[in-house]
Design a protein around this motif. Structure first.
Motif, mmCIF file in Angstrom:
data_model
loop_
_atom_site.group_PDB
_atom_site.id
_atom_site.type_symbol
_atom_site.label_atom_id
_atom_site.label_comp_id
_atom_site.label_asym_id
_atom_site.label_seq_id
_atom_site.Cartn_x
_atom_site.Cartn_y
_atom_site.Cartn_z
ATOM 1 N N ASP A 94 0.818 -1.216 0.000
ATOM 2 C CA ASP A 94 0.000 0.000 0.000
ATOM 3 C C ASP A 94 0.850 1.263 0.000
ATOM 4 O O ASP A 94 0.533 2.234 -0.665
ATOM 5 C CB ASP A 94 -0.943 0.001 1.212
ATOM 6 C CG ASP A 94 -1.957 -1.131 1.129
ATOM 7 O OD1 ASP A 94 -2.167 -1.644 0.015
ATOM 8 O OD2 ASP A 94 -2.512 -1.503 2.170
ATOM 9 N N ILE A 141 -5.162 -1.005 -3.834
ATOM 10 C CA ILE A 141 -4.894 0.209 -4.604
ATOM 11 C C ILE A 141 -4.105 -0.253 -5.825
ATOM 12 O O ILE A 141 -2.882 -0.294 -5.805
ATOM 13 C CB ILE A 141 -4.073 1.233 -3.802
ATOM 14 C CG1 ILE A 141 -4.632 1.374 -2.391
ATOM 15 C CG2 ILE A 141 -4.056 2.587 -4.504
ATOM 16 C CD1 ILE A 141 -3.704 2.106 -1.441
ATOM 17 N N ILE A 173 0.843 4.207 -2.928
ATOM 18 C CA ILE A 173 0.492 5.628 -2.790
ATOM 19 C C ILE A 173 1.717 6.524 -2.857
ATOM 20 O O ILE A 173 1.609 7.741 -2.730
ATOM 21 C CB ILE A 173 -0.295 5.929 -1.495
ATOM 22 C CG1 ILE A 173 0.558 5.646 -0.259
ATOM 23 C CG2 ILE A 173 -1.592 5.161 -1.436
ATOM 24 C CD1 ILE A 173 -0.074 6.188 1.000
ATOM 25 N N HIS A 208 4.570 6.541 -0.870
ATOM 26 C CA HIS A 208 5.443 6.740 0.293
ATOM 27 C C HIS A 208 6.802 6.103 0.064
ATOM 28 O O HIS A 208 7.816 6.598 0.519
ATOM 29 C CB HIS A 208 4.816 6.105 1.545
ATOM 30 C CG HIS A 208 3.791 6.959 2.192
ATOM 31 N ND1 HIS A 208 3.284 6.704 3.436
ATOM 32 C CD2 HIS A 208 3.170 8.071 1.758
ATOM 33 C CE1 HIS A 208 2.387 7.619 3.744
ATOM 34 N NE2 HIS A 208 2.305 8.460 2.744
#
Lengths: 384, 196
Positions: free
Chosen positions: A48, A75, A52, A54
């Motif tokens: 995840d 995602i 996104i 990070h």
């Protein structure tokens, strides 16, 4: 040279070693990368936080970029692997009790997948309860290898035994507490099971599927497209770290580094076993396993599209994704040998010229051939 | 208050944080809220609770285990998607930064779930802030204790008054470009080593 700040996520496993060496031995710095490593607590978090942004780059399970690109993840973003972090490093470890029963049924204790699987099949057939095995993530090399080994040994995974999911560091404890009977995981968690929980290593990935990829360096496809120079630098960093790692003269130092609190936080003596391939398999028996963990040799860092396709075939086999021309193209597209070759061109080092290679009779323990040119036949015959 | 009928499951090993979130959801009118502290119990609970929304902290190492339970569960029939909407990047990022993750039964409308996630995110953030402040207060208290000890040593061994002892600590710290508490720590350690 400008310095690029780069954060990479990893899990406490020996095959995070090339990322760790990239930072600790200056390979990243040499390429102008200020590499920061963040240890995560689960593969779900790696997945995840990479999705996104990070973690622009992360140690990933080899099937993970495929799963994200195929839309199997929460995602789902197209994700690629332009370089592989090593071959092997996994084993199947069982409890002392299960090992004794397997030995009674003729398991010779030589780590060979075939004989160990045959013994396990007899145990499963006569067991009064369903045995339970742990793996680290659903779309993981461990899940697919364990299932391949079981199925080829005549054990039907979801019918004859139960498979549960736990993060690597929790597996030895779960085995010790009796909540699972065995597990498939990367080092050092097999050796820790042996050292601390009286467990026994039953077989190794190197026997189930020889010199096969386990972890890759994964990244979002759009990020890679926007940062081609950083991607190329990262590939060279991993290549050089791999070269340095494969010199046995460095193994003691590597074991010390990896044993550190920020990385594996485990005794160097245990960490070093996978590097040398000299494993304590349990009960004081020591075995030398050829190619147990291959960080560099045999084009270990090269992302073969055929390897991606084998993992795809297993996703089809276990009902996670539908077989289609489009899906097989997405799966093969997640591994990027073109980026690997382009990044290494300035180093003038040999890289395979083809993207696909067949896995012939000695690759898989059951003698089956995986030829990516005949994927449909393979799927029809083995994965229906 | 508009949709109090959603079933919500909170999984958090931190009991205080779990109850803070539970309370927030109840205040918002959600009556069907269940709390678990151990992922291993999900297998049993999920059949009884049949959750529409599941909230779990990201630090929980058993998220993979939880996702696997979903894939096996009959209670959660439809596939579960994480977060409110895959396309809603900003709220996903906010949640991850707060350290919370949510699973939502596919098919639920975004406007029904978003307030729940927003609530969880803000309560997670409030909890982190509280924990940080607590930690800061604790370490300030410990710092003060150390400095008092160091002052005491200086007063005893060098016959200084309290203000002088403190001034000596402070000037030493300034000269060495270190914090007073670090100088105090060194002094206390050294005194321990040298014995009474």
């Amino acid at each position: 040279m400008t310095t690029h700040h780069l954060t990479a996520g990893f899990l406490p496993l020996l095959d995070s070693v090339l990322l760790v060496l990239a930072r600790e031995k200056g390979f990243a710095e040499d390429e102008g990368l200020d590499l920061h490593l963040v240890r995560e607590s689960s593969w779900a978090n790696i997945r995840d936080r990479a999705a996104i942004g990070h973690f622009p780059i992360a140690q990933m399970l080899a099937p993970m970029p495929l799963a994200a690109s195929l839309g199997l993840t929460p995602i789902a973003v197209p994700t690629i692997a332009p370089v592989v972090l090593g071959l092997g490093n996994n084993a199947v470890t069982v409890s002392q009790t299960l090992w004794e029963t397997m030995a009674d049924q003729g398991a010779p204790g030589d780590l060979q997948a075939k004989a160990a699987g045959a013994a396990l099949r007899k145990v499963v057939a006569s067991s009064s309860r369903k045995l339970r095995f742990g793996v680290v993530h659903q779309t993981s090399s461990h899940n697919y290898e364990l299932r391949y080994w079981l199925a080829a040994s005549g054990i039907q995974p979801d019918r004859d035994i139960e498979i549960v999911v736990l993060p690597p560091p929790l597996l030895p404890d779960a085995l010790g507490a009796g909540s699972i009977d065995g597990y498939c995981v990367g080092e050092p968690w097999n050796s820790i099971g042996v050292a601390e929980r009286g467990a026994h290593i039953a077989t190794v990935k190197a026997s189930i599927w020889r010199t096969s990829p386990d972890k890759v360096l994964g990244m979002r496809a759009d990020w890679a497209e926007q940062n081609p120079e950083i991607v190329a630098a990262v590939i060279r960093v991993i290549y050089r770290a791999g070269l340095w790692c494969s010199d046995p003269a460095h193994h003691d130092e590597i074991a010390e580094i990896m044993a550190g609190e920020a990385y594996l936080n485990a005794p160097a003596g245990i960490v070093g076993r996978a590097l040398s391939g000299r494993l304590d398999v349990g009960g004081g028996v020591v075995a030398d396993v050829p190619d147990f963990f291959v960080p560099h040799r045999n084009d270990a860092n090269f992302p073969w599209k055929s390897h991606a396709l084998w993992y795809y075939s297993q996703m089809v086999r276990w009902g996670e994704v539908a077989a289609s021309q489009e899906n097989s193209e997405i799966a093969a597209g997640a591994f990027r040998p073109d980026l690997y070759r382009a990044a290494l061109a300035p180093l003038v080092v040999p890289a395979p010229e083809t993207d696909y290679r067949a896995e012939y009779t000695r690759a898989f323990f059951d003698g089956q051939v995986f030829d990516p040119q005949h994927l449909d036949e393979y799927l029809a015959e083995h994965c229906a | 208050m508009t949709h109090p009928d959603l079933s919500i499951l909170i999984i958090d090993e931190n009991r205080i944080r779990a109850s803070i979130i539970e309370e927030g959801l109840r205040e918002a009118g959600h009556l069907r809220v269940a709390v678990l502290h151990d992922v291993n119990e999900v297998g049993r609970t999920i059949e009884a609770v049949v959750p529409d929304v599941i909230v779990i902290d990201l630090e929980n190492p058993k998220r993979d285990t939880l996702e696997h339970f979903f894939s096996l569960s009959r209670a959660v029939k439809r596939p579960i998607a994480m977060f409110v909407d895959r396309s809603d990047g900003a709220s996903i990022e906010k949640a991850v930064e707060a350290g919370v993750s949510a699973y939502v039964v596919d098919g639920l409308r975004k406007e029904r779930v978003k307030p729940i996630l927003d609530m969880a995110v803000s309560r997670f953030n409030a909890f982190s802030k509280l924990a940080r402040e607590l930690e800061q207060a604790r370490s300030e208290l410990e710092d003060r204790k150390l400095i008092d000890q160091a002052k005491g040593i200086l007063m005893r061994t060098r016959g200084l008054g309290e203000a002088e002892a403190y001034a000596l600590l402070r000037s030493t710290a300034m000269n060495k470009n270190r914090r007073i508490v670090e100088i105090a720590q060194s002094l206390v350690t050294a005194a321990d080593l040298l014995g009474p």
